[in-house]
Design a protein around this motif. Structure first.
Motif, PDB file in Angstrom:
ATOM      1  N   ILE A  72       6.499  -5.836   1.914  1.00  0.00           N
ATOM      2  CA  ILE A  72       5.524  -6.069   0.844  1.00  0.00           C
ATOM      3  C   ILE A  72       4.386  -5.058   0.965  1.00  0.00           C
ATOM      4  O   ILE A  72       3.927  -4.493  -0.034  1.00  0.00           O
ATOM      5  CB  ILE A  72       5.011  -7.528   0.887  1.00  0.00           C
ATOM      6  N   GLY A  73       3.953  -4.791   2.191  1.00  0.00           N
ATOM      7  CA  GLY A  73       2.926  -3.779   2.414  1.00  0.00           C
ATOM      8  C   GLY A  73       3.382  -2.394   1.999  1.00  0.00           C
ATOM      9  O   GLY A  73       2.616  -1.624   1.405  1.00  0.00           O
ATOM     10  N   MET A  74       4.635  -2.075   2.312  1.00  0.00           N
ATOM     11  CA  MET A  74       5.185  -0.769   1.919  1.00  0.00           C
ATOM     12  C   MET A  74       5.210  -0.639   0.398  1.00  0.00           C
ATOM     13  O   MET A  74       4.869   0.421  -0.145  1.00  0.00           O
ATOM     14  CB  MET A  74       6.589  -0.593   2.502  1.00  0.00           C
ATOM     15  N   ALA A  75       5.597  -1.702  -0.284  1.00  0.00           N
ATOM     16  CA  ALA A  75       5.619  -1.681  -1.747  1.00  0.00           C
ATOM     17  C   ALA A  75       4.208  -1.502  -2.300  1.00  0.00           C
ATOM     18  O   ALA A  75       4.000  -0.760  -3.273  1.00  0.00           O
ATOM     19  CB  ALA A  75       6.254  -2.964  -2.286  1.00  0.00           C
ATOM     20  N   ASP A 169      -8.355  -3.427  -0.720  1.00  0.00           N
ATOM     21  CA  ASP A 169      -8.527  -4.757  -0.137  1.00  0.00           C
ATOM     22  C   ASP A 169      -7.196  -5.488  -0.010  1.00  0.00           C
ATOM     23  O   ASP A 169      -6.900  -6.094   1.017  1.00  0.00           O
ATOM     24  CB  ASP A 169      -9.498  -5.604  -0.975  1.00  0.00           C
ATOM     25  N   SER A 170      -6.403  -5.410  -1.056  1.00  0.00           N
ATOM     26  CA  SER A 170      -5.102  -6.067  -1.044  1.00  0.00           C
ATOM     27  C   SER A 170      -4.223  -5.523   0.077  1.00  0.00           C
ATOM     28  O   SER A 170      -3.607  -6.286   0.833  1.00  0.00           O
ATOM     29  CB  SER A 170      -4.416  -5.881  -2.403  1.00  0.00           C
ATOM     30  N   PHE A 171      -4.188  -4.208   0.204  1.00  0.00           N
ATOM     31  CA  PHE A 171      -3.365  -3.584   1.230  1.00  0.00           C
ATOM     32  C   PHE A 171      -3.835  -3.987   2.627  1.00  0.00           C
ATOM     33  O   PHE A 171      -3.029  -4.336   3.495  1.00  0.00           O
ATOM     34  CB  PHE A 171      -3.382  -2.059   1.081  1.00  0.00           C
ATOM     35  N   LYS A 172      -5.131  -3.946   2.838  1.00  0.00           N
ATOM     36  CA  LYS A 172      -5.669  -4.317   4.152  1.00  0.00           C
ATOM     37  C   LYS A 172      -5.381  -5.782   4.478  1.00  0.00           C
ATOM     38  O   LYS A 172      -5.086  -6.121   5.625  1.00  0.00           O
ATOM     39  CB  LYS A 172      -7.169  -4.037   4.211  1.00  0.00           C
ATOM     40  N   HIS A 173      -5.469  -6.648   3.488  1.00  0.00           N
ATOM     41  CA  HIS A 173      -5.177  -8.065   3.705  1.00  0.00           C
ATOM     42  C   HIS A 173      -3.710  -8.268   4.074  1.00  0.00           C
ATOM     43  O   HIS A 173      -3.390  -9.074   4.960  1.00  0.00           O
ATOM     44  CB  HIS A 173      -5.552  -8.894   2.482  1.00  0.00           C
ATOM     45  N   ILE A 174      -2.828  -7.549   3.401  1.00  0.00           N
ATOM     46  CA  ILE A 174      -1.402  -7.632   3.732  1.00  0.00           C
ATOM     47  C   ILE A 174      -1.183  -7.189   5.174  1.00  0.00           C
ATOM     48  O   ILE A 174      -0.468  -7.845   5.941  1.00  0.00           O
ATOM     49  CB  ILE A 174      -0.551  -6.796   2.751  1.00  0.00           C
TER      50      ILE A 174
END
Length: 187
Positions: A72-75, A169-174
């Motif tokens: 999910i992070g890669m996506a 923010d979304s990426f860091k949270h993932i």
């Protein structure tokens, strides 16, 4: 005797129907495992909704849940890279500010590409059960957006785009969720 056979066939068919509509007992993970695992992370709701959106999470063990979150992070990193690349094709004025913005956006796209690569490396680390290296690669991935943000700070005439801030923010949270799951693996 015919009634007994009918009853026996009915009982067996009900049992099979019930068996095939229940989760298989030999499955490594389940909804309870997902909840317990997500409770070990910094962002429970994000973890829970992300893992529930992937049907394979119900048959995954804790390492499998980490793999799902890494993907999910890669996506997310790929999507952000694409977003940044699309911003480069927007028509701009031929002034210095636009040239600097283009340069910063290119650098940011590259950083998100590196973040995706770091997450990809963490997948191999998880497969090898090298959890310390997986953890380090996820931490590195989470840090790449900081370089992008800092590039905007170094150019005070540029405004950090709100869309990019949300994506960061979304990426860091993932990544934080992945780190929590790796911690739960007990390495």
């Amino acid at each position: 005797m015919a009634k007994f056979r009918y009853f026996l066939v009915l009982l067996i068919s009900i049992s099979f129907t019930h068996f095939f509509h229940q989760p298989f007992p030999f499955v490594n993970g389940d909804a309870d495992l997902i909840q317990r695992t997500c409770k070990t992370t910094k962002y429970y709701d994000l973890c829970l909704s992300s893992l529930k959106s992937d049907s394979t999470s119900l048959i995954a063990d804790t390492k499998g849940l980490a793999v799902i979150m890494v993907k999910i992070g890669m996506a997310n990193a790929t999507s952000t890279n694409s977003y940044l690349s699309s911003q480069l094709t927007q028509p701009k004025n031929a002034n210095n500010k636009d040239a600097v913005m283009k340069m910063v956006l290119k650098d940011c796209a590259l950083k998100y590409s590196y973040a995706g690569d770091a997450l990809k490396s963490s997948l191999q680390n998880l497969e090898d059960e090298s959890y310390d290296y997986a953890y380090m690669n996820v931490m590195a991935a989470a840090d790449y957006p900081n370089a992008c943000h800092n590039a905007f700070k170094q150019n005070p005439k540029l405004v950090y785009p709100k869309e990019l801030a949300l994506r960061e923010d979304s990426f860091k949270h993932i990544c934080d969720v992945v780190l929590g799951i790796i911690d739960a693996l007990g390495w």
